[in-house]
Scaffold this motif. Structure first.
Motif, short mmCIF file in Angstrom:
data_model
loop_
_atom_site.label_atom_id
_atom_site.label_comp_id
_atom_site.label_asym_id
_atom_site.label_seq_id
_atom_site.Cartn_x
_atom_site.Cartn_y
_atom_site.Cartn_z
N VAL A 158 0.84 -1.19 0.00
CA VAL A 158 0.00 0.00 0.00
C VAL A 158 0.88 1.25 0.00
CG1 VAL A 158 -2.03 -1.02 1.10
CG2 VAL A 158 -0.21 -0.08 2.52
N GLY A 159 0.41 2.29 -0.67
CA GLY A 159 1.07 3.58 -0.65
C GLY A 159 0.12 4.62 -0.08
N ILE A 160 0.67 5.65 0.57
CA ILE A 160 -0.16 6.65 1.27
C ILE A 160 0.23 8.06 0.83
CG2 ILE A 160 -0.78 7.61 3.52
CD1 ILE A 160 -0.03 4.88 4.74
N VAL A 161 -0.76 8.79 0.34
CA VAL A 161 -0.60 10.21 0.05
C VAL A 161 -1.41 10.95 1.11
CG1 VAL A 161 -0.91 12.06 -1.63
CG2 VAL A 161 -0.34 9.74 -2.41
N PRO A 202 4.88 7.50 2.38
CA PRO A 202 4.83 6.28 3.20
C PRO A 202 4.28 5.11 2.38
CG PRO A 202 3.87 8.15 4.38
CD PRO A 202 4.07 8.59 2.96
N GLN A 203 4.81 3.94 2.62
CA GLN A 203 4.32 2.74 1.95
C GLN A 203 4.75 1.51 2.75
OE1 GLN A 203 6.78 2.99 -1.82
NE2 GLN A 203 7.19 0.86 -1.29
N GLY A 204 4.12 0.38 2.48
CA GLY A 204 4.52 -0.85 3.18
C GLY A 204 3.73 -2.05 2.70
N GLY A 205 4.22 -3.24 3.03
CA GLY A 205 3.62 -4.48 2.57
C GLY A 205 2.34 -4.83 3.30
N ILE A 206 1.50 -5.60 2.61
CA ILE A 206 0.26 -6.12 3.19
C ILE A 206 0.56 -7.50 3.76
CG2 ILE A 206 -2.12 -6.81 2.72
CD1 ILE A 206 -2.11 -4.84 0.38
N ALA A 254 -3.94 -2.72 6.21
CA ALA A 254 -2.49 -2.54 6.07
C ALA A 254 -2.14 -1.05 6.01
CB ALA A 254 -1.99 -3.25 4.82
N MET A 255 -2.98 -0.28 5.33
CA MET A 255 -2.73 1.15 5.21
C MET A 255 -2.73 1.83 6.58
SD MET A 255 -4.49 4.27 5.34
CE MET A 255 -6.19 3.89 4.91
N PHE A 256 -3.73 1.52 7.42
CA PHE A 256 -3.79 2.14 8.73
C PHE A 256 -2.64 1.68 9.63
CE2 PHE A 256 -8.46 2.90 7.92
CZ PHE A 256 -8.36 4.29 7.94
N ARG A 257 -2.23 0.42 9.49
CA ARG A 257 -1.08 -0.07 10.27
C ARG A 257 0.19 0.66 9.85
NH1 ARG A 257 2.52 -3.34 8.70
NH2 ARG A 257 1.23 -4.30 7.08
N GLU A 258 0.43 0.76 8.55
CA GLU A 258 1.62 1.45 8.06
C GLU A 258 1.58 2.94 8.41
OE1 GLU A 258 4.34 0.35 6.73
OE2 GLU A 258 3.78 -1.75 6.51
N LEU A 259 0.40 3.53 8.37
CA LEU A 259 0.26 4.94 8.73
C LEU A 259 0.76 5.19 10.15
CD1 LEU A 259 -0.95 7.76 7.85
CD2 LEU A 259 -3.03 7.03 9.07
N GLU A 302 2.80 3.06 11.95
CA GLU A 302 4.19 2.65 12.09
C GLU A 302 5.15 3.68 11.51
OE1 GLU A 302 4.55 -1.19 10.31
OE2 GLU A 302 3.40 -2.21 11.89
N GLU A 303 4.80 4.30 10.39
CA GLU A 303 5.73 5.19 9.71
C GLU A 303 5.53 6.66 10.04
OE1 GLU A 303 6.11 4.45 5.55
OE2 GLU A 303 6.59 2.33 5.84
N VAL A 304 4.28 7.05 10.35
CA VAL A 304 3.97 8.47 10.55
C VAL A 304 3.45 8.75 11.96
CG1 VAL A 304 2.68 10.42 9.59
CG2 VAL A 304 3.48 8.63 8.08
N GLY A 305 3.03 7.71 12.69
CA GLY A 305 2.57 7.88 14.05
C GLY A 305 1.12 8.30 14.19
N LEU A 306 0.34 8.22 13.11
CA LEU A 306 -1.06 8.63 13.16
C LEU A 306 -1.99 7.44 13.33
CD1 LEU A 306 -1.15 11.30 10.29
CD2 LEU A 306 -1.05 11.72 12.77
N ARG A 307 -3.12 7.69 14.00
CA ARG A 307 -4.16 6.68 14.20
C ARG A 307 -5.29 6.88 13.18
NH1 ARG A 307 -2.23 2.65 17.55
NH2 ARG A 307 -1.12 3.57 19.34
N GLN A 308 -6.12 5.87 13.05
CA GLN A 308 -7.22 5.90 12.09
C GLN A 308 -8.13 7.11 12.30
OE1 GLN A 308 -9.32 2.19 11.81
NE2 GLN A 308 -11.06 3.06 10.73
N GLU A 309 -8.39 7.47 13.56
CA GLU A 309 -9.30 8.58 13.84
C GLU A 309 -8.68 9.95 13.56
OE1 GLU A 309 -7.41 7.18 17.76
OE2 GLU A 309 -8.29 6.27 15.96
N GLN A 310 -7.42 10.00 13.20
CA GLN A 310 -6.75 11.27 12.93
C GLN A 310 -6.66 11.60 11.44
OE1 GLN A 310 -3.23 10.13 15.33
NE2 GLN A 310 -3.62 11.99 16.53
#
Length: 210
Positions: free
Chosen positions: A11-14, A36-40, A49-54, A56-64
């Motif tokens: 997954v990749g994150i913009v 940010p990006q990472g494996g599923i 996977a996107m929320f987990r990588e978010l 792990e790499e950026v320190g943000l939670r789903q609600e943010q």
């Protein structure tokens, strides 16, 4: 986890701020900047996977954050042999990615590059949405062009002046149904994606993990 063709799901994150600028991270101990990006992992959906990588790499939670959009299909690229770990050669071929466009609903101060013991980035900055291709490491340029062009249709319109940043720079603004990038016309056919992907490779020294 590889598919039958040897591609690893990823997954990749913009990540957007209120000005439609994007999060740009500097890979730890390198001079390379990227999204940010990472494996599923086995059993994960791309969104999980996107929320987990978010985090792990950026320190943000789903609600943010808020999901604004995602790419419709996988964007694939092959990895040259010299970037692949020796034990994976002959099995691992490259990555296939789903890209997500997220809106930050928290504050800049909530970003944390040290959320885990294995950080991916050691610096970050906000950058214009259409990151200059020459600022992107060469083997990622094709996928970045495809992902940013497709996701541009979902961009929020700040201040009621749609696409004003394109007009200021003399670029044609992308329409909602036929997004364009300032890199030139992008053919969305599967064949065109595959051709573009042939020139790409994976992140240095990290291909097996993210």
């Amino acid at each position: 986890m590889l598919d039958r063709e040897g591609f690893r799901p990823n997954v990749g994150i913009v990540l957007l701020n209120a000005r439609n600028q994007v999060f740009w991270g500097k890979r730890i101990r390198t001079h390379s900047w990227q999204f940010p990006q990472g494996g599923i992992k086995q059993g994960e959906t791309p969104e999980q996977a996107m929320f987990r990588e978010l985090h792990e790499e950026v320190g943000l939670r789903q609600e943010q954050v808020r999901i604004v959009g995602r790419t419709r299909d996988w964007l694939r690229y092959e990895v040259p042999d010299h970037y692949i770990r020796r034990e994976a050669r002959g099995h691992y071929k490259g990555q296939k990615q789903i890209w997500y466009l997220l809106q930050l609903t928290a504050h800049d101060s909530d970003l944390n590059l040290r959320a885990t013991d294995h950080p991916e980035f050691d610096a970050w900055r906000w950058n214009e949405y259409w990151v200059p291709l020459d600022a992107v490491i060469e083997f990622k340029r094709g996928v970045y062009q495809l992902a940013l062009t497709e996701l541009a249709r979902y961009l929020p319109r700040p201040g009621g002046h749609p696409h004003n940043r394109y007009l200021r720079s003399g670029l044609r603004a992308p329409g909602r149904d036929s997004p364009r990038s300032p890199y030139g016309t992008t053919d969305r056919s599967a064949h065109a994606q595959d051709v573009a992907a042939q020139t790409l490779a994976a992140p240095l020294g990290n291909e097996g993990t993210s």
